[in-house]
Scaffold this motif. Structure first.
Motif, PDB file in Angstrom:
ATOM      1  N   GLY A 160       8.425 -12.486  -7.048  1.00 23.63           N
ATOM      2  CA  GLY A 160       9.129 -11.624  -7.989  1.00 23.63           C
ATOM      3  C   GLY A 160       8.395 -11.419  -9.293  1.00 23.63           C
ATOM      4  N   PHE A 161       9.057 -10.682 -10.172  1.00 24.39           N
ATOM      5  CA  PHE A 161       8.451 -10.264 -11.433  1.00 24.39           C
ATOM      6  C   PHE A 161       9.132 -10.939 -12.614  1.00 24.39           C
ATOM      7  N   TYR A 162       8.338 -11.268 -13.608  1.00 28.83           N
ATOM      8  CA  TYR A 162       8.846 -11.606 -14.942  1.00 28.83           C
ATOM      9  C   TYR A 162       8.377 -10.496 -15.875  1.00 28.83           C
ATOM     10  N   GLN A 163       9.337  -9.831 -16.525  1.00 26.64           N
ATOM     11  CA  GLN A 163       8.991  -8.703 -17.388  1.00 26.64           C
ATOM     12  C   GLN A 163       8.786  -9.175 -18.826  1.00 26.64           C
ATOM     13  N   VAL A 164       7.865  -8.512 -19.514  1.00 27.50           N
ATOM     14  CA  VAL A 164       7.636  -8.797 -20.934  1.00 27.50           C
ATOM     15  C   VAL A 164       8.809  -8.207 -21.714  1.00 27.50           C
ATOM     16  N   VAL A 165       9.582  -9.069 -22.370  1.00 26.40           N
ATOM     17  CA  VAL A 165      10.697  -8.572 -23.193  1.00 26.40           C
ATOM     18  C   VAL A 165      10.392  -8.706 -24.685  1.00 26.40           C
ATOM     19  N   GLU A 166       9.503  -9.634 -25.043  1.00 22.71           N
ATOM     20  CA  GLU A 166       9.002  -9.722 -26.419  1.00 22.71           C
ATOM     21  C   GLU A 166       7.496  -9.858 -26.298  1.00 22.71           C
ATOM     22  N   PRO A 167       6.767  -8.765 -26.571  1.00 18.64           N
ATOM     23  CA  PRO A 167       5.326  -8.779 -26.340  1.00 18.64           C
ATOM     24  C   PRO A 167       4.633  -9.962 -27.040  1.00 18.64           C
ATOM     25  N   GLY A 168       3.834 -10.668 -26.241  1.00 22.10           N
ATOM     26  CA  GLY A 168       3.107 -11.818 -26.768  1.00 22.10           C
ATOM     27  C   GLY A 168       3.968 -13.068 -26.909  1.00 22.10           C
ATOM     28  N   ARG A 169       5.278 -12.954 -26.616  1.00 22.05           N
ATOM     29  CA  ARG A 169       6.171 -14.088 -26.863  1.00 22.05           C
ATOM     30  C   ARG A 169       6.996 -14.512 -25.650  1.00 22.05           C
ATOM     31  N   LEU A 170       7.614 -13.523 -24.957  1.00 22.88           N
ATOM     32  CA  LEU A 170       8.625 -13.941 -23.980  1.00 22.88           C
ATOM     33  C   LEU A 170       8.651 -13.062 -22.725  1.00 22.88           C
ATOM     34  N   LEU A 171       8.756 -13.763 -21.583  1.00 24.34           N
ATOM     35  CA  LEU A 171       8.963 -13.123 -20.277  1.00 24.34           C
ATOM     36  C   LEU A 171      10.391 -13.402 -19.828  1.00 24.34           C
ATOM     37  N   ARG A 172      11.000 -12.414 -19.153  1.00 25.57           N
ATOM     38  CA  ARG A 172      12.350 -12.632 -18.577  1.00 25.57           C
ATOM     39  C   ARG A 172      12.331 -12.182 -17.131  1.00 25.57           C
ATOM     40  N   VAL A 173      13.064 -12.885 -16.298  1.00 23.10           N
ATOM     41  CA  VAL A 173      13.020 -12.628 -14.862  1.00 23.10           C
ATOM     42  C   VAL A 173      13.471 -11.191 -14.545  1.00 23.10           C
ATOM     43  N   GLY A 174      12.786 -10.595 -13.617  1.00 28.11           N
ATOM     44  CA  GLY A 174      13.098  -9.250 -13.142  1.00 28.11           C
ATOM     45  C   GLY A 174      13.433  -9.299 -11.670  1.00 28.11           C
ATOM     46  N   PRO A 175      13.205  -8.212 -10.935  1.00 27.77           N
ATOM     47  CA  PRO A 175      13.530  -8.205  -9.502  1.00 27.77           C
ATOM     48  C   PRO A 175      12.758  -9.280  -8.741  1.00 27.77           C
ATOM     49  N   TYR A 176      13.466 -10.020  -7.890  1.00 32.84           N
ATOM     50  CA  TYR A 176      12.796 -11.045  -7.092  1.00 32.84           C
ATOM     51  C   TYR A 176      13.524 -11.293  -5.788  1.00 32.84           C
ATOM     52  N   GLN A 177      12.833 -12.032  -4.911  1.00 34.75           N
ATOM     53  CA  GLN A 177      13.383 -12.517  -3.645  1.00 34.75           C
ATOM     54  C   GLN A 177      13.175 -14.017  -3.622  1.00 34.75           C
ATOM     55  N   GLY A 178      14.199 -14.758  -3.251  1.00 33.70           N
ATOM     56  CA  GLY A 178      14.068 -16.214  -3.177  1.00 33.70           C
ATOM     57  C   GLY A 178      15.237 -16.895  -3.850  1.00 33.70           C
ATOM     58  N   THR A 179      15.103 -18.199  -4.039  1.00 37.49           N
ATOM     59  CA  THR A 179      16.170 -18.963  -4.693  1.00 37.49           C
ATOM     60  C   THR A 179      16.153 -18.673  -6.195  1.00 37.49           C
ATOM     61  N   LEU A 180      17.171 -19.189  -6.886  1.00 36.18           N
ATOM     62  CA  LEU A 180      17.357 -18.855  -8.298  1.00 36.18           C
ATOM     63  C   LEU A 180      16.093 -19.117  -9.125  1.00 36.18           C
ATOM     64  N   GLY A 181      15.617 -18.063  -9.796  1.00 33.29           N
ATOM     65  CA  GLY A 181      14.439 -18.209 -10.655  1.00 33.29           C
ATOM     66  C   GLY A 181      14.869 -18.560 -12.066  1.00 33.29           C
ATOM     67  N   CYS A 182      14.013 -19.286 -12.804  1.00 36.08           N
ATOM     68  CA  CYS A 182      14.390 -19.560 -14.203  1.00 36.08           C
ATOM     69  C   CYS A 182      14.375 -18.236 -14.966  1.00 36.08           C
ATOM     70  N   LEU A 183      15.231 -18.137 -15.964  1.00 35.56           N
ATOM     71  CA  LEU A 183      15.512 -16.850 -16.609  1.00 35.56           C
ATOM     72  C   LEU A 183      14.395 -16.409 -17.544  1.00 35.56           C
ATOM     73  N   GLU A 184      13.935 -17.314 -18.395  1.00 39.37           N
ATOM     74  CA  GLU A 184      12.960 -16.916 -19.414  1.00 39.37           C
ATOM     75  C   GLU A 184      11.800 -17.898 -19.451  1.00 39.37           C
ATOM     76  N   ILE A 185      10.600 -17.355 -19.692  1.00 39.90           N
ATOM     77  CA  ILE A 185       9.395 -18.170 -19.798  1.00 39.90           C
ATOM     78  C   ILE A 185       8.617 -17.686 -21.019  1.00 39.90           C
ATOM     79  N   PRO A 186       8.381 -18.556 -22.006  1.00 36.83           N
ATOM     80  CA  PRO A 186       7.566 -18.150 -23.146  1.00 36.83           C
ATOM     81  C   PRO A 186       6.098 -17.928 -22.737  1.00 36.83           C
ATOM     82  N   PHE A 187       5.430 -16.987 -23.380  1.00 39.71           N
ATOM     83  CA  PHE A 187       3.993 -16.819 -23.184  1.00 39.71           C
ATOM     84  C   PHE A 187       3.327 -18.182 -23.428  1.00 39.71           C
ATOM     85  N   GLY A 188       2.318 -18.463 -22.618  1.00 38.80           N
ATOM     86  CA  GLY A 188       1.569 -19.702 -22.790  1.00 38.80           C
ATOM     87  C   GLY A 188       2.161 -20.877 -22.031  1.00 38.80           C
ATOM     88  N   GLN A 189       3.388 -20.720 -21.498  1.00 32.80           N
ATOM     89  CA  GLN A 189       4.001 -21.838 -20.775  1.00 32.80           C
ATOM     90  C   GLN A 189       4.055 -21.560 -19.275  1.00 32.80           C
TER      91      GLN A 189
END
Ligand code: SME
Length: 170
Positions: free
Chosen positions: A55-84
């Motif tokens: 699946g996809f994690y979309q950039v919601v705050e450029p350079g700072r934050l990714l948020r889960v987008g369309p995916y297939q599979g078990t529950l994905g974590c919602l947000e991932i900071p850039f660099g992590q």
């Protein structure tokens, strides 16, 4: 005839990606909707290869934050900071990251404890702005290599045909 999901597991990997790319471009012809494309790509890649999570994690705050987008599979974590994690590392580097063994990757974020290897591909729009990453997880160690990087980079190059809206920046 309606398009269906192909099982690609019996094919050599480069042939599988070529077939997948051809099918995606056919299915997405005339569509300029990123979410529709992400959902379609996630479904075809996931079921085509039998992966654990795709699946996809979309950039919601450029350079700072990714948020889960369309995916297939078990529950994905919602947000991932850039660099992590692997996703945030690929986003910060703007480069594909292949992880042979997630347990050996310092900072790997566990969403599904069955995950053993992973590949994350950056996704750019037509201006070269990072809009998302594509994350694919496998239940086996060392699933992904250069052929997967090449194949998946070619697939997400679909998004470089879609103009940015000026609201995003790297
Ligand atoms: N493993 C990822 C997190 C996303 S999930 O696997 C769906 C990472 O380390 O960034």
């Amino acid at each position: 005839m309606a398009e269906t999901t192909h099982d690609l597991r019996s094919l050599p990997r480069d042939d599988a990606y070529a077939l997948l790319d051809e099918q995606l471009r056919h299915v997405l012809a005339g569509i300029d909707d990123r979410v529709a494309a992400m959902a379609t790509i996630a479904s075809l890649v996931h079921h085509g290869f039998g992966h654990l999570w795709t699946g996809f994690y979309q950039v919601v705050e450029p350079g700072r934050l990714l948020r889960v987008g369309p995916y297939q599979g078990t529950l994905g974590c919602l947000e991932i900071p850039f660099g992590q994690g692997v996703c945030g590392t690929a986003a910060t580097r703007r480069q594909t990251v292949i992880v042979r063994d997630v347990q050996a990757f310092d900072g790997h974020i566990v969403c599904d404890p069955r995950a053993r290897s992973e590949i994350v591909i950056p996704v750019f729009d037509s201006r070269g702005v990072l809009i998302a990453v594509l994350d694919v997880d496998s239940g086996e160690v060392a699933t992904f290599g250069e052929v997967d990087a090449d194949g998946l980079e070619r697939i997400v190059s679909w998004f470089s045909g879609i103009p940015g809206n000026g609201a995003e920046g790297q």
